[in-house]
Design a protein around this motif. Structure first.
Motif, PDB file in Angstrom:
ATOM      1  N   ASP A 181       0.591  28.483 -10.368  1.00 22.20           N
ATOM      2  CA  ASP A 181      -0.391  27.431 -10.643  1.00 22.20           C
ATOM      3  C   ASP A 181      -0.677  27.306 -12.133  1.00 22.20           C
ATOM      4  OD1 ASP A 181      -0.782  27.524  -7.698  1.00 22.20           O
ATOM      5  OD2 ASP A 181      -2.529  26.267  -8.165  1.00 22.20           O
ATOM      6  N   SER A 182      -0.782  28.438 -12.817  1.00 16.69           N
ATOM      7  CA  SER A 182      -1.052  28.391 -14.262  1.00 16.69           C
ATOM      8  C   SER A 182       0.107  27.734 -15.007  1.00 16.69           C
ATOM      9  CB  SER A 182      -1.301  29.800 -14.802  1.00 16.69           C
ATOM     10  OG  SER A 182      -2.494  30.342 -14.269  1.00 16.69           O
ATOM     11  N   SER A 183       1.332  28.033 -14.552  1.00 17.23           N
ATOM     12  CA  SER A 183       2.494  27.422 -15.185  1.00 17.23           C
ATOM     13  C   SER A 183       2.495  25.907 -15.005  1.00 17.23           C
ATOM     14  CB  SER A 183       3.781  28.013 -14.600  1.00 17.23           C
ATOM     15  OG  SER A 183       4.918  27.392 -15.150  1.00 17.23           O
ATOM     16  N   ILE A 184       2.188  25.449 -13.782  1.00 17.75           N
ATOM     17  CA  ILE A 184       2.138  24.003 -13.521  1.00 17.75           C
ATOM     18  C   ILE A 184       1.024  23.358 -14.333  1.00 17.75           C
ATOM     19  CG2 ILE A 184       1.795  22.244 -11.756  1.00 17.75           C
ATOM     20  CD1 ILE A 184       2.957  24.288  -9.731  1.00 17.75           C
ATOM     21  N   ASN A 185      -0.139  23.991 -14.364  1.00 16.06           N
ATOM     22  CA  ASN A 185      -1.257  23.432 -15.118  1.00 16.06           C
ATOM     23  C   ASN A 185      -0.980  23.378 -16.618  1.00 16.06           C
ATOM     24  OD1 ASN A 185      -3.149  22.796 -13.057  1.00 16.06           O
ATOM     25  ND2 ASN A 185      -3.673  24.955 -12.841  1.00 16.06           N
ATOM     26  N   SER A 186      -0.144  24.282 -17.101  1.00 17.50           N
ATOM     27  CA  SER A 186       0.137  24.322 -18.543  1.00 17.50           C
ATOM     28  C   SER A 186       1.000  23.156 -19.005  1.00 17.50           C
ATOM     29  CB  SER A 186       0.846  25.636 -18.896  1.00 17.50           C
ATOM     30  OG  SER A 186       2.205  25.627 -18.454  1.00 17.50           O
ATOM     31  N   PRO A 235      -5.853   5.500  -4.616  1.00 13.79           N
ATOM     32  CA  PRO A 235      -5.319   5.164  -5.945  1.00 13.79           C
ATOM     33  C   PRO A 235      -6.022   5.945  -7.039  1.00 13.79           C
ATOM     34  CG  PRO A 235      -6.591   3.345  -5.004  1.00 13.79           C
ATOM     35  CD  PRO A 235      -6.402   4.334  -3.923  1.00 13.79           C
ATOM     36  N   ASN A 236      -5.245   6.298  -8.075  1.00 10.14           N
ATOM     37  CA  ASN A 236      -5.740   7.049  -9.233  1.00 10.14           C
ATOM     38  C   ASN A 236      -6.255   8.433  -8.868  1.00 10.14           C
ATOM     39  OD1 ASN A 236      -6.780   3.852 -10.127  1.00 10.14           O
ATOM     40  ND2 ASN A 236      -5.194   4.935 -11.273  1.00 10.14           N
ATOM     41  N   SER A 237      -5.554   9.071  -7.938  1.00  9.07           N
ATOM     42  CA  SER A 237      -5.806  10.477  -7.609  1.00  9.07           C
ATOM     43  C   SER A 237      -4.809  11.349  -8.376  1.00  9.07           C
ATOM     44  CB  SER A 237      -5.647  10.708  -6.105  1.00  9.07           C
ATOM     45  OG  SER A 237      -6.627  10.032  -5.367  1.00  9.07           O
ATOM     46  N   PRO A 238      -5.081  12.639  -8.503  1.00 11.48           N
ATOM     47  CA  PRO A 238      -4.182  13.511  -9.294  1.00 11.48           C
ATOM     48  C   PRO A 238      -2.984  13.999  -8.489  1.00 11.48           C
ATOM     49  CG  PRO A 238      -6.062  14.772  -8.551  1.00 11.48           C
ATOM     50  CD  PRO A 238      -6.295  13.355  -8.068  1.00 11.48           C
ATOM     51  N   ILE A 239      -2.079  13.081  -8.136  1.00  5.33           N
ATOM     52  CA  ILE A 239      -0.936  13.458  -7.301  1.00  5.33           C
ATOM     53  C   ILE A 239       0.309  13.771  -8.117  1.00  5.33           C
ATOM     54  CG2 ILE A 239      -1.718  12.283  -5.227  1.00  5.33           C
ATOM     55  CD1 ILE A 239      -0.059   9.913  -6.001  1.00  5.33           C
ATOM     56  N   GLY A 240       0.262  13.557  -9.420  1.00  9.77           N
ATOM     57  CA  GLY A 240       1.386  13.927 -10.272  1.00  9.77           C
ATOM     58  C   GLY A 240       0.908  14.582 -11.547  1.00  9.77           C
ATOM     59  N   ASN A 241      -0.291  15.124 -11.521  1.00 12.91           N
ATOM     60  CA  ASN A 241      -0.960  15.626 -12.727  1.00 12.91           C
ATOM     61  C   ASN A 241      -1.034  17.149 -12.790  1.00 12.91           C
ATOM     62  OD1 ASN A 241      -2.001  13.085 -11.560  1.00 12.91           O
ATOM     63  ND2 ASN A 241      -3.101  12.869 -13.473  1.00 12.91           N
ATOM     64  N   GLY A 242      -0.581  17.818 -11.740  1.00 16.32           N
ATOM     65  CA  GLY A 242      -0.692  19.268 -11.655  1.00 16.32           C
ATOM     66  C   GLY A 242      -0.603  19.664 -10.188  1.00 16.32           C
ATOM     67  N   GLY A 287     -12.054  34.311 -21.023  1.00 18.23           N
ATOM     68  CA  GLY A 287     -11.901  35.558 -21.762  1.00 18.23           C
ATOM     69  C   GLY A 287     -11.030  36.582 -21.086  1.00 18.23           C
ATOM     70  N   THR A 288     -10.565  36.301 -19.851  1.00 13.07           N
ATOM     71  CA  THR A 288      -9.766  37.291 -19.121  1.00 13.07           C
ATOM     72  C   THR A 288      -8.271  37.135 -19.352  1.00 13.07           C
ATOM     73  OG1 THR A 288      -9.649  35.901 -17.142  1.00 13.07           O
ATOM     74  CG2 THR A 288     -11.521  37.408 -17.307  1.00 13.07           C
ATOM     75  N   ILE A 289      -7.842  36.038 -19.979  1.00 12.98           N
ATOM     76  CA  ILE A 289      -6.423  35.776 -20.202  1.00 12.98           C
ATOM     77  C   ILE A 289      -6.160  35.713 -21.702  1.00 12.98           C
ATOM     78  CG2 ILE A 289      -4.491  34.213 -19.769  1.00 12.98           C
ATOM     79  CD1 ILE A 289      -5.605  35.413 -17.231  1.00 12.98           C
ATOM     80  N   PRO A 290      -5.215  36.493 -22.228  1.00 14.08           N
ATOM     81  CA  PRO A 290      -4.886  36.383 -23.657  1.00 14.08           C
ATOM     82  C   PRO A 290      -4.405  34.979 -24.000  1.00 14.08           C
ATOM     83  CG  PRO A 290      -3.902  38.358 -22.691  1.00 14.08           C
ATOM     84  CD  PRO A 290      -4.433  37.544 -21.555  1.00 14.08           C
ATOM     85  N   ALA A 291      -4.904  34.437 -25.107  1.00 14.01           N
ATOM     86  CA  ALA A 291      -4.541  33.068 -25.493  1.00 14.01           C
ATOM     87  C   ALA A 291      -3.039  32.915 -25.691  1.00 14.01           C
ATOM     88  CB  ALA A 291      -5.286  32.664 -26.758  1.00 14.01           C
ATOM     89  N   THR A 292      -2.377  33.985 -26.116  1.00 15.06           N
ATOM     90  CA  THR A 292      -0.924  33.911 -26.349  1.00 15.06           C
ATOM     91  C   THR A 292      -0.150  33.646 -25.062  1.00 15.06           C
ATOM     92  OG1 THR A 292      -0.834  36.316 -26.158  1.00 15.06           O
ATOM     93  CG2 THR A 292      -0.978  35.388 -28.384  1.00 15.06           C
ATOM     94  N   ASN A 293      -0.762  33.960 -23.911  1.00 14.78           N
ATOM     95  CA  ASN A 293      -0.097  33.721 -22.631  1.00 14.78           C
ATOM     96  C   ASN A 293      -0.125  32.261 -22.218  1.00 14.78           C
ATOM     97  OD1 ASN A 293       0.155  36.444 -22.633  1.00 14.78           O
ATOM     98  ND2 ASN A 293      -0.912  36.824 -20.702  1.00 14.78           N
ATOM     99  N   ARG A 294      -0.804  31.444 -23.004  1.00 13.32           N
ATOM    100  CA  ARG A 294      -0.949  30.042 -22.636  1.00 13.32           C
ATOM    101  C   ARG A 294       0.181  29.168 -23.154  1.00 13.32           C
ATOM    102  NH1 ARG A 294      -3.435  30.658 -18.275  1.00 13.32           N
ATOM    103  NH2 ARG A 294      -5.679  30.926 -18.364  1.00 13.32           N
ATOM    104  N   LEU A 295       1.138  29.757 -23.860  1.00 14.56           N
ATOM    105  CA  LEU A 295       2.277  28.967 -24.304  1.00 14.56           C
ATOM    106  C   LEU A 295       3.075  28.552 -23.079  1.00 14.56           C
ATOM    107  CD1 LEU A 295       3.410  31.099 -27.380  1.00 14.56           C
ATOM    108  CD2 LEU A 295       2.090  28.978 -27.381  1.00 14.56           C
ATOM    109  N   PRO A 296       3.290  27.247 -22.862  1.00 21.41           N
ATOM    110  CA  PRO A 296       3.943  26.774 -21.638  1.00 21.41           C
ATOM    111  C   PRO A 296       5.408  27.179 -21.571  1.00 21.41           C
ATOM    112  CG  PRO A 296       3.696  24.989 -23.200  1.00 21.41           C
ATOM    113  CD  PRO A 296       2.947  26.163 -23.786  1.00 21.41           C
ATOM    114  N   LYS A 297       5.879  27.321 -20.348  1.00 21.98           N
ATOM    115  CA  LYS A 297       7.295  27.597 -20.115  1.00 21.98           C
ATOM    116  C   LYS A 297       8.047  26.277 -20.042  1.00 21.98           C
ATOM    117  CE  LYS A 297       6.383  31.756 -17.370  1.00 21.98           C
ATOM    118  NZ  LYS A 297       6.580  32.397 -16.051  1.00 21.98           N
ATOM    119  N   LEU A 298       9.055  26.115 -20.856  1.00 22.09           N
ATOM    120  CA  LEU A 298       9.853  24.887 -20.832  1.00 22.09           C
ATOM    121  C   LEU A 298      11.116  25.113 -20.010  1.00 22.09           C
ATOM    122  CD1 LEU A 298       9.526  23.693 -24.521  1.00 22.09           C
ATOM    123  CD2 LEU A 298       8.182  23.003 -22.567  1.00 22.09           C
TER     124      LEU A 298
END
Length: 580
Positions: A270-275, A417-424, A569-580
């Motif tokens: 989920d975090s990967s998709i959200n990123s 209409p305009n629901s988050p069906i392709g946004n995450g 504060g529980t996740i290191p910010a460096t872990n937020r770099l998205p996976k391409l």
């Protein structure tokens, strides 16, 4: 009971019903839901979990629960979202067989969900809602339901009408001349006949959407030849950082025995998709990087085929729905596949006529041509002053946050209409919608409210905000997409103007000022009743329940509450770099 033609008693039309009762008297609530697919089942679960004194009927045209997963059985049919990210937030499944599970397996998940929470008792199968008309005097909906087995029309009514039929549900044949003239077997992915044997057959595959991308590699090993009509280019490379693979028996055993391990895997997905949301922002660094990387990856697979100019899109990644496309590119360049880079001009007795005028003789035509994504209701929905929703939405489906339309009281939609069906992640957005709708229903049931509908000025301003926002997204680039009702240039009607997480925060607290409330009786405060609380009417309740030894009350400031809720504060910010 459904179909008995009875109507609400005087409690719904007079204010005297509250005068001798404590505040927030819980009047009887009658709800009808259209559809027993994923969203209809979740609504039933949440209504059952949080409410009392209600009747609920879910009418569904199919023979069982599951909606689109009950209906779609074409070769290779699977979810294009990682399976462990395609579950309800509270209902994991440790036994998914692979990263992208097939339709039968997903259908089984929703069947188990319905059985586990005893939801079938609300369902009536083989029943198609064929008309809905708002009765403002009585303050309820009159419903007509067609029994698909007998053809008999049943009358019903409800205080609240919920349309959970979904958007990818009304399949249609392509609008191509001669389609009825074809002498071979004509199939549609949304109504696929698994009894048709494709062995040794020459097959025409029309379309380049998600279903076509899944069909081609699935049928290629058995057919003699495939003529793939690729009118539109699309990105078909895994984009969520997770390749298709099968989970081992040991992995499934660990997931089943150690909930923490399963939760870790789900959070990773989920975090990967959200990123990835910033990939949809026009000219963002991620959009540029992802587009370049995917074009390069696709070029490597089809190198030397001569298809590069036909297959690799010129628009940015995300303009059309991103699809994993497992094995699709390899199938396109297979010797058994002939790619026609145009649409079908006509269908003949023997096959398909391309837009260039060449006829391709085939044994079978598979139409992977999608659904009616106009959001227009598939039956008459008549609101205030008998206004038709189809007429109101003929130019654009103007709505409030994907859930309601002005002039249609007590009528709510899921994945409107305009629901988050392709946004995450998709299902978590449906959960947020249902929670919001149930907050409105809660007020309806416990106050002397006659009707609830979104204000027209609020809807107009939301539409204006949405349109302005979309200009900065890749969705408005020139690509043919069901996000724009099959157009390359019309307004984006399907997507929320923001990420799925943005949608969840937007719905966390209802903006009641955006809604029209009308009341039973002359005084909106009649629900205050006889001056006693609900606690005092419960002889088993603690009448000093508010006392405590420390302040454990909810944080009322959005910022502080959000940080606690999201475990900031529980996740290191460096872990937020998205996976391409």
């Amino acid at each position: 009971m459904p179909g008995d033609g009875s109507h609400p008693d005087s409690e719904n039309v007079t204010s005297g019903s509250w005068s001798d009762k404590p505040i927030h008297h819980q009047r009887h609530l009658k709800v009808i839901g259209i559809g027993a697919g994923a969203s209809g089942l979740l609504f039933a679960y949440k209504l059952q979990r949080s409410f009392e004194n209600f009747d609920l009927t879910l009418y569904d045209k199919n023979a069982d629960v599951g909606g689109t997963w009950f209906e779609n059985k074409y070769p290779g049919c699977a979810c294009d979202i990682a399976a462990h990210a395609y579950v309800w937030s509270f209902e994991p499944n440790p036994n998914w067989s692979s990263t992208y599970a097939g339709s039968d397996e997903i259908q089984e998940y929703f069947v188990r969900f319905a059985d586990k929470y005893d939801i079938r008792k609300y369902c009536q199968f083989g029943k198609l809602v064929s008309r809905a008309e708002w009765d403002n005097k009585r303050g309820h909906w009159n419903i007509e339901v067609t029994d698909l087995e007998t053809g008999r029309v049943i009358s019903d009514w409800c205080h609240i009408l919920l349309n959970a039929a979904g958007v990818l549900n009304a399949w249609k044949w392509p609008d191509v001349p001669g389609i009825k003239e074809f002498e071979g077997k004509l199939l549609h992915t949304a109504k696929y006949d698994r009894n048709v044997d494709l062995t040794g057959k020459t097959v025409a595959l029309i379309g380049t959407g998600s279903s076509a991308i899944q069909v081609l590699p699935s049928i290629l090993p058995t057919v003699k030849k495939v003529i793939s009509f690729n009118r539109s280019a699309t990105y078909v490379f895994p984009t969520q950082g997770f390749q298709q693979r099968h989970y081992t028996d040991e992995e499934k055993r660990v997931f089943a025995s150690d909930p923490k391990k399963l939760e870790e895997h789900r959070r990773e997905l989920d975090s990967s998709i959200n990123s990835l949301y910033s990939v949809f922002i026009q000219d963002s660094p991620m959009q540029k990087a992802m587009t370049a990387e995917m074009r390069g990856a696709m070029a490597m697979v089809i190198k030397g085929s001569g298809l590069e100019g036909q297959i690799i899109p010129k628009y940015g990644v995300g303009c059309r729905r991103i699809t994993p496309g497992v094995g699709y590119l390899e199938a396109l360049v297979d010797p058994k596949t002939e790619v026609v880079s145009s649409g079908v001009k006509a269908i003949t007795r023997k096959g398909c006529l391309s837009e260039e005028g060449k006829e391709y003789e085939v044994d079978v035509i598979i139409c992977a041509t999608g659904f009616d994504t106009s959001y227009l209701p598939r039956f008459p929905v008549l609101g205030m002053n008998l206004e038709s929703l189809a007429e109101a939405w003929k130019d654009e489906p103007k709505n409030y946050f994907g859930m309601a339309a002005p002039g249609f009281p007590n009528y709510f939609m899921l994945i409107g209409p305009n629901s988050p069906i392709g946004n995450g992640p998709v299902l978590i957005g449906i959960e947020a919608q249902i929670d919001y709708i149930l907050k409105l229903i809660n007020r309806y049931q416990t106050e002397n409210i006659h009707s609830i509908s979104p204000r027209l000025d609020a809807v107009e301003e939301f539409m204006a905000f949405k349109d302005a926002y979309m200009k900065g997204t890749v969705w408005e680039q020139s690509c043919r997409s069901w996000y724009k009702n099959g157009s390359a240039s019309e307004k984006v009607t399907a997507l929320w103007p923001g990420s799925t997480l943005h949608y969840m925060e937007s719905l966390a607290e209802p903006r009641y000022e955006d809604w029209n409330f009308t009341y039973v009786g002359k005084n909106r405060f009649a629900y205050l009743g006889n001056g006693f609380s609900q606690a005092e009417s419960d002889l088993t309740a603690d009448w000093s329940y508010y006392l405590r030894d420390k302040d454990s009350s909810p944080l009322l400031g959005r910022a502080k509450n959000r940080r606690v809720m999201t475990r900031s504060g529980t996740i290191p910010a460096t872990n937020r770099l998205p996976k391409l």
